[in-house]
Design an enzyme around this catalytic site. Structure first.
Site, PDB file in Angstrom:
ATOM      1  CG  ASP A  45      -0.395  -0.038   2.515  1.00  0.00           C
ATOM      2  OD1 ASP A  45       0.841  -0.176   2.624  1.00  0.00           O
ATOM      3  OD2 ASP A  45      -1.157   0.070   3.503  1.00  0.00           O
ATOM      4  CB  SER A  46       4.585   1.660  -0.262  1.00  0.00           C
ATOM      5  OG  SER A  46       4.730   0.511  -1.081  1.00  0.00           O
ATOM      6  CG  ASP A  84       0.486  -4.039   2.104  1.00  0.00           C
ATOM      7  OD1 ASP A  84       0.648  -4.917   2.985  1.00  0.00           O
ATOM      8  OD2 ASP A  84       1.316  -3.142   1.876  1.00  0.00           O
ATOM      9  CE  LYS A 113       3.312  -5.943   3.810  1.00  0.00           C
ATOM     10  NZ  LYS A 113       2.915  -4.781   4.612  1.00  0.00           N
ATOM     11  CD  GLU A 115       0.677  -1.471   8.183  1.00  0.00           C
ATOM     12  OE1 GLU A 115       0.372  -0.638   9.079  1.00  0.00           O
ATOM     13  OE2 GLU A 115       1.114  -1.138   7.066  1.00  0.00           O
ATOM     14  CD  GLU A 182       8.111  -0.284   7.495  1.00  0.00           C
ATOM     15  OE1 GLU A 182       7.154  -0.995   7.102  1.00  0.00           O
ATOM     16  OE2 GLU A 182       8.311   0.868   7.078  1.00  0.00           O
TER      17      GLU A 182
HETATM   18  O1  KIV Z   1       3.568  -1.023   1.688  1.00  0.00           O
HETATM   19  C1  KIV Z   1       4.698  -1.505   1.556  1.00  0.00           C
HETATM   20  O2  KIV Z   1       5.382  -1.318   0.541  1.00  0.00           O
HETATM   21  C2  KIV Z   1       5.212  -2.329   2.643  1.00  0.00           C
HETATM   22  C3  KIV Z   1       6.668  -2.693   2.617  1.00  0.00           C
HETATM   23  C4  KIV Z   1       7.504  -1.515   2.839  1.00  0.00           C
HETATM   24  C5  KIV Z   1       6.981  -3.782   3.568  1.00  0.00           C
HETATM   25  O3  KIV Z   1       4.502  -2.668   3.531  1.00  0.00           O
END
Ligand code: KIV
Length: 265
Positions: A45-46, A84, A113, A115, A182
């Site tokens: 989600d970056s 994510d 993924k 959090e 992280e």
């Molecule tokens: O959103 C993302 O790119 C991430 C990575 C930095 C692990 O969660």
């Protein structure tokens, strides 16, 4: 590269073979990663920050993640594809099941993924009980940036380290099949990687994790933001994007990245 599955990654961990993971958001970069031997691709989600130009990952929608996951899936051949779950798309186990279902059915993800630690145990249990592989994410959790008071190293004092350690073990016990750590002290990440049977992938977590992940745009030096300490620009000394990605894969495998200058105490 043979087809990568969660079983492949468990075997890599058992054999002490480091896992190189990168984020990708489209088909073309994913093809470069496939050609360069990247075994795990994360649609992070970056993308909210590096693709959409947002201040944080918080505004990212499930539909954005599904769209980019589908793009990546078209460029993928053998890599394991993780997507994510965005902010507020897994607040309850039922909502998480719906979000993960979209990412896997419409996007083509192999794993999702999310959090969080103790508060996510029931959700991780429900997802895995429904056949959905889960990668957990502890330490600096960018979706909690406002609660954490900024993008800061986590787990520096003994109590915070204890919570992260216990969360990691608990997430594994309810079925998580991978963990991203992280921005935590290298020593803490090393202890957790040793304690867990599942692969632990670090970002700003030192050299002793089972693998590493970076945001693609950061490791290519394409970012308007201040480059975090844990990032290395692999394009600076490469002739092409493919060379840069290959150099990253080699550096992770040979444990020449991350160096001491990329980690935290
Ligand atoms: O959103 C993302 O790119 C991430 C990575 C930095 C692990 O969660």
């Amino acid at each position: 590269m043979p087809h990568v599955t969660t079983a492949t990654l468990m075997q890599m961990k058992r054999q002490g073979e480091k896992i190189a993971m990168l984020t990708s958001y489209d088909a073309s970069f994913t093809q470069v990663m496939e050609a360069s031997g990247v075994p795990v691709v994360l649609v992070g989600d970056s993308l909210g920050m590096v693709i959409q130009g947002q201040e944080s990952t918080l505004p990212v929608e499930v539909s954005d993640m599904v769209y980019h996951t589908r793009c990546v899936a078209r460029g993928r051949r053998d890599a394991l594809l993780i997507a994510d779950m965005p902010f507020m798309s897994y607040s309850t186990a039922n909502q998480a099941l719906a979000t993960a279902g979209r990412l896997m059915k419409d996007g083509g993800a192999h794993m999702v993924k999310l959090e969080g630690g103790a508060s996510q145990l029931e959700t991780v249990h429900q997802l895995t009980a429904n056949g959905i592989p889960v990668c957990a994410h502890l330490g600096l959790m960018p979706q909690s940036v406002h609660r954490l008071g900024g993008y800061r190293v986590q787990g520096r004092d003994e109590e915070a380290a204890r919570v992260i350690r216990e969360d990691a073990l608990a997430l594994e016990s309810v079925g998580a099949q991978m963990l991203v750590l992280e921005c935590v002290p290298s020593q803490l990440a090393a202890e957790i990687s040793q304690a867990l049977a599942i692969p632990v992938i670090g970002i700003g977590a030192g050299p002793d994790c089972d693998g590493q992940v970076l945001v693609l745009y950061d490791m290519l030096g394409i970012t308007p933001r201040k480059i975090p300490r844990f990032v290395k620009n692999f394009l600076a000394q490469a002739d092409s994007v493919e060379d840069a990605v290959r150099a990253y894969v080699t550096a992770v495998k040979e444990v020449t990245f991350p160096g001491p200058e990329h980690g935290f105490k």
